[in-house]
Design a protein around this motif. Sequence first.
Motif, PDB file in Angstrom:
ATOM      1  N   LEU A  92      36.294  -3.549  24.832  1.00  0.00           N
ATOM      2  CA  LEU A  92      34.939  -4.004  24.539  1.00  0.00           C
ATOM      3  C   LEU A  92      34.266  -4.687  25.719  1.00  0.00           C
ATOM      4  CD1 LEU A  92      35.291  -5.358  20.875  1.00  0.00           C
ATOM      5  CD2 LEU A  92      34.429  -3.145  21.666  1.00  0.00           C
ATOM      6  N   HIS A  93      34.976  -5.619  26.366  1.00  0.00           N
ATOM      7  CA  HIS A  93      34.297  -6.465  27.350  1.00  0.00           C
ATOM      8  C   HIS A  93      34.731  -6.155  28.776  1.00  0.00           C
ATOM      9  CE1 HIS A  93      32.702  -8.576  23.977  1.00  0.00           C
ATOM     10  NE2 HIS A  93      33.921  -8.760  23.495  1.00  0.00           N
ATOM     11  N   PHE A 102      44.441  -0.009  24.899  1.00  0.00           N
ATOM     12  CA  PHE A 102      43.331   0.872  25.307  1.00  0.00           C
ATOM     13  C   PHE A 102      43.802   2.324  25.297  1.00  0.00           C
ATOM     14  CE2 PHE A 102      41.714   3.269  29.013  1.00  0.00           C
ATOM     15  CZ  PHE A 102      40.396   3.440  28.604  1.00  0.00           C
ATOM     16  N   GLU A 103      42.930   3.208  24.828  1.00  0.00           N
ATOM     17  CA  GLU A 103      43.227   4.651  24.830  1.00  0.00           C
ATOM     18  C   GLU A 103      41.967   5.424  25.146  1.00  0.00           C
ATOM     19  OE1 GLU A 103      44.654   6.382  21.206  1.00  0.00           O
ATOM     20  OE2 GLU A 103      46.553   5.302  21.338  1.00  0.00           O
ATOM     21  N   VAL A 104      42.148   6.618  25.664  1.00  0.00           N
ATOM     22  CA  VAL A 104      41.002   7.510  25.880  1.00  0.00           C
ATOM     23  C   VAL A 104      40.945   8.467  24.696  1.00  0.00           C
ATOM     24  CG1 VAL A 104      39.915   9.165  27.438  1.00  0.00           C
ATOM     25  CG2 VAL A 104      41.343   7.331  28.370  1.00  0.00           C
ATOM     26  N   LEU A 105      39.752   8.643  24.151  1.00  0.00           N
ATOM     27  CA  LEU A 105      39.583   9.563  23.017  1.00  0.00           C
ATOM     28  C   LEU A 105      40.045  10.970  23.407  1.00  0.00           C
ATOM     29  CD1 LEU A 105      38.291  10.177  20.199  1.00  0.00           C
ATOM     30  CD2 LEU A 105      36.161  10.643  21.426  1.00  0.00           C
ATOM     31  N   GLY A 106      40.739  11.639  22.500  1.00  0.00           N
ATOM     32  CA  GLY A 106      41.186  13.015  22.753  1.00  0.00           C
ATOM     33  C   GLY A 106      42.560  13.014  23.374  1.00  0.00           C
ATOM     34  N   ALA A 114      35.507  19.877  18.628  1.00  0.00           N
ATOM     35  CA  ALA A 114      35.558  20.250  17.213  1.00  0.00           C
ATOM     36  C   ALA A 114      34.173  20.089  16.619  1.00  0.00           C
ATOM     37  CB  ALA A 114      36.537  19.339  16.480  1.00  0.00           C
ATOM     38  N   GLU A 115      33.987  20.634  15.427  1.00  0.00           N
ATOM     39  CA  GLU A 115      32.676  20.493  14.801  1.00  0.00           C
ATOM     40  C   GLU A 115      32.407  19.051  14.358  1.00  0.00           C
ATOM     41  OE1 GLU A 115      31.366  24.537  12.784  1.00  0.00           O
ATOM     42  OE2 GLU A 115      33.453  24.065  12.303  1.00  0.00           O
ATOM     43  N   TYR A 116      33.483  18.298  14.084  1.00  0.00           N
ATOM     44  CA  TYR A 116      33.325  16.894  13.702  1.00  0.00           C
ATOM     45  C   TYR A 116      34.400  16.060  14.388  1.00  0.00           C
ATOM     46  CZ  TYR A 116      30.424  18.755   9.964  1.00  0.00           C
ATOM     47  OH  TYR A 116      29.440  19.415   9.279  1.00  0.00           O
ATOM     48  N   VAL A 117      34.049  14.808  14.717  1.00  0.00           N
ATOM     49  CA  VAL A 117      35.044  13.863  15.219  1.00  0.00           C
ATOM     50  C   VAL A 117      34.812  12.529  14.513  1.00  0.00           C
ATOM     51  CG1 VAL A 117      33.641  13.133  17.225  1.00  0.00           C
ATOM     52  CG2 VAL A 117      36.127  12.860  17.294  1.00  0.00           C
ATOM     53  N   THR A 118      35.914  11.856  14.170  1.00  0.00           N
ATOM     54  CA  THR A 118      35.817  10.561  13.491  1.00  0.00           C
ATOM     55  C   THR A 118      36.340   9.484  14.434  1.00  0.00           C
ATOM     56  OG1 THR A 118      36.023  11.633  11.371  1.00  0.00           O
ATOM     57  CG2 THR A 118      36.561   9.292  11.431  1.00  0.00           C
ATOM     58  N   ILE A 119      35.482   8.489  14.696  1.00  0.00           N
ATOM     59  CA  ILE A 119      35.795   7.475  15.718  1.00  0.00           C
ATOM     60  C   ILE A 119      35.295   6.099  15.278  1.00  0.00           C
ATOM     61  CG2 ILE A 119      35.813   8.944  17.796  1.00  0.00           C
ATOM     62  CD1 ILE A 119      32.843   8.357  18.118  1.00  0.00           C
ATOM     63  N   PRO A 120      35.752   5.023  15.950  1.00  0.00           N
ATOM     64  CA  PRO A 120      35.210   3.695  15.621  1.00  0.00           C
ATOM     65  C   PRO A 120      33.699   3.653  15.852  1.00  0.00           C
ATOM     66  CG  PRO A 120      37.183   3.504  16.985  1.00  0.00           C
ATOM     67  CD  PRO A 120      36.838   4.961  16.947  1.00  0.00           C
ATOM     68  N   ALA A 121      32.977   2.964  14.967  1.00  0.00           N
ATOM     69  CA  ALA A 121      31.514   2.896  15.073  1.00  0.00           C
ATOM     70  C   ALA A 121      31.083   2.248  16.389  1.00  0.00           C
ATOM     71  CB  ALA A 121      30.946   2.118  13.889  1.00  0.00           C
ATOM     72  N   GLU A 122      31.938   1.363  16.939  1.00  0.00           N
ATOM     73  CA  GLU A 122      31.577   0.694  18.203  1.00  0.00           C
ATOM     74  C   GLU A 122      31.568   1.677  19.381  1.00  0.00           C
ATOM     75  OE1 GLU A 122      34.792  -1.936  17.708  1.00  0.00           O
ATOM     76  OE2 GLU A 122      36.128  -0.882  19.085  1.00  0.00           O
ATOM     77  N   GLY A 279      35.927   2.480  31.661  1.00  0.00           N
ATOM     78  CA  GLY A 279      35.161   1.239  31.641  1.00  0.00           C
ATOM     79  C   GLY A 279      35.041   0.728  30.217  1.00  0.00           C
ATOM     80  N   SER A 280      34.546  -0.503  30.083  1.00  0.00           N
ATOM     81  CA  SER A 280      34.441  -1.158  28.764  1.00  0.00           C
ATOM     82  C   SER A 280      33.144  -0.751  28.054  1.00  0.00           C
ATOM     83  CB  SER A 280      34.425  -2.670  28.971  1.00  0.00           C
ATOM     84  OG  SER A 280      33.300  -3.006  29.772  1.00  0.00           O
ATOM     85  N   SER A 281      33.036  -1.132  26.767  1.00  0.00           N
ATOM     86  CA  SER A 281      31.786  -0.887  26.014  1.00  0.00           C
ATOM     87  C   SER A 281      30.619  -1.609  26.679  1.00  0.00           C
ATOM     88  CB  SER A 281      31.899  -1.420  24.592  1.00  0.00           C
ATOM     89  OG  SER A 281      32.796  -0.664  23.883  1.00  0.00           O
TER      90      SER A 281
END
Length: 331
Positions: A92-93, A102-106, A114-122, A279-281
């Motif tokens: 986050l910071h 920490f992880e990288v998506l995928g 994919a047609e859909y991906v489900t992830i944290p809203a942040e 990098g962070s959010s």
Amino acid sequence: MKAFIHVGKPGIENTHFTDFEEVEPKKGEVKVRVKTAGLNHRDIWTLHRRGENAAPVVMGSDGAGVIHALGEGVENVQVGDEVIINPSLGWLHKSASSPDGFEVLGVPSNGTFAEYVTIPAENVEPKPKHMTWEEAGVFPLAAITAYRALFTRGKLESQQTVLVPGIGSGVATFVLLMAKAAGARVIVTSRSEEKCQRALELGADLALDSGSDWKKLMQGEKVDLVIDTVGTAIWDKAMSVLKRGGSIVNLGATSGQKVEIDLRYLYGGQFNIMGTAMGSSEEFKEMVAFVEKHGIKPVIDRVFPHENTLGAFQRMNASTQFGKICIKMGS
Ligand SMILES: NC(=O)c1ccc[n+]([C@@H]2O[C@H](COP(=O)([O-])OP(=O)(O)OC[C@H]3O[C@@H](n4cnc5c(N)ncnc54)[C@H](OP(=O)(O)O)[C@@H]3O)[C@@H](O)[C@H]2O)c1
């Protein structure tokens, strides 16, 4: 849904465009209908790093799309919002390095091809208005990496000179565009004359053949900062044109991971050698504001239909791309 997955032994031959189960969002998560996704070299590396008998996983870190469903408690977005995906999970910071967990998506989590991906809203941010879907889908990972490398780690100031070897890389093209927007002088290198020409058209001040004698061609000019994605093949030459007190920020090793350093040059030149990754959010939001302010858009190399994601991988493997390779869903 349709998805591009890897399963089984390492290697591109064990990827498939196939049906895959959709995941509904849990508390704090969102489900995004992916419209476009971007290929990164990481997608190729991960194919070779998985175990011998790996479970099916959807590849892909970059993407943009429309919020399709919300998990409990999500308030930052609504169904129908157009978003880009920040692939840095659990950071986050702004901090010296990514935190534990920490992880990288995928890979290992299911990603964006994919047609859909489900992830944290942040991990979703509004899609920049000045970008097309193709541009928005390819931009997050390379842009956040370039931004942190240049500004958080490299502490680039206007009027400084940056060297960017291997300008064909997706990250490198962002480094060029962001450094120019910040008022820096930018020198790039490439093995391809055509890519050198493209870089000059994008604003590079000087473009050198990666295989040439840079020190000679630069006629005594030295740089404040090197942003390196290439690794072994360019390291010595990059050190040879670095100003005393200058910095090398490394974020990749496409040509090889091992380098030799003559420590006399290191301490004599009082060089700073740093690594960086993603990098962070907080930096992601800063980066999006920066690209919106300067109207920066990713350079799109080519767009592949979802069902030919394999073709996108093959193009990156051949290193013929200039800029980002896009994958378009539902075409
Ligand atoms: N740390 C992170 O967070 C992070 C994030 C993103 C990417 N990366 C890493 O950064 C690297 C770049 O990734 P990418 O997807 O943007 O691009 P990429 O496809 O890996 O491109 C790298 C560029 O390096 C140059 N190159 C490759 N082999 C070379 C050699 N033998 N000699 C000289 N130049 C060579 C080429 O430029 P020319 O064709 O112009 O010669 C090529 O286009 C990868 O290693 C990737 O894993 C790291």
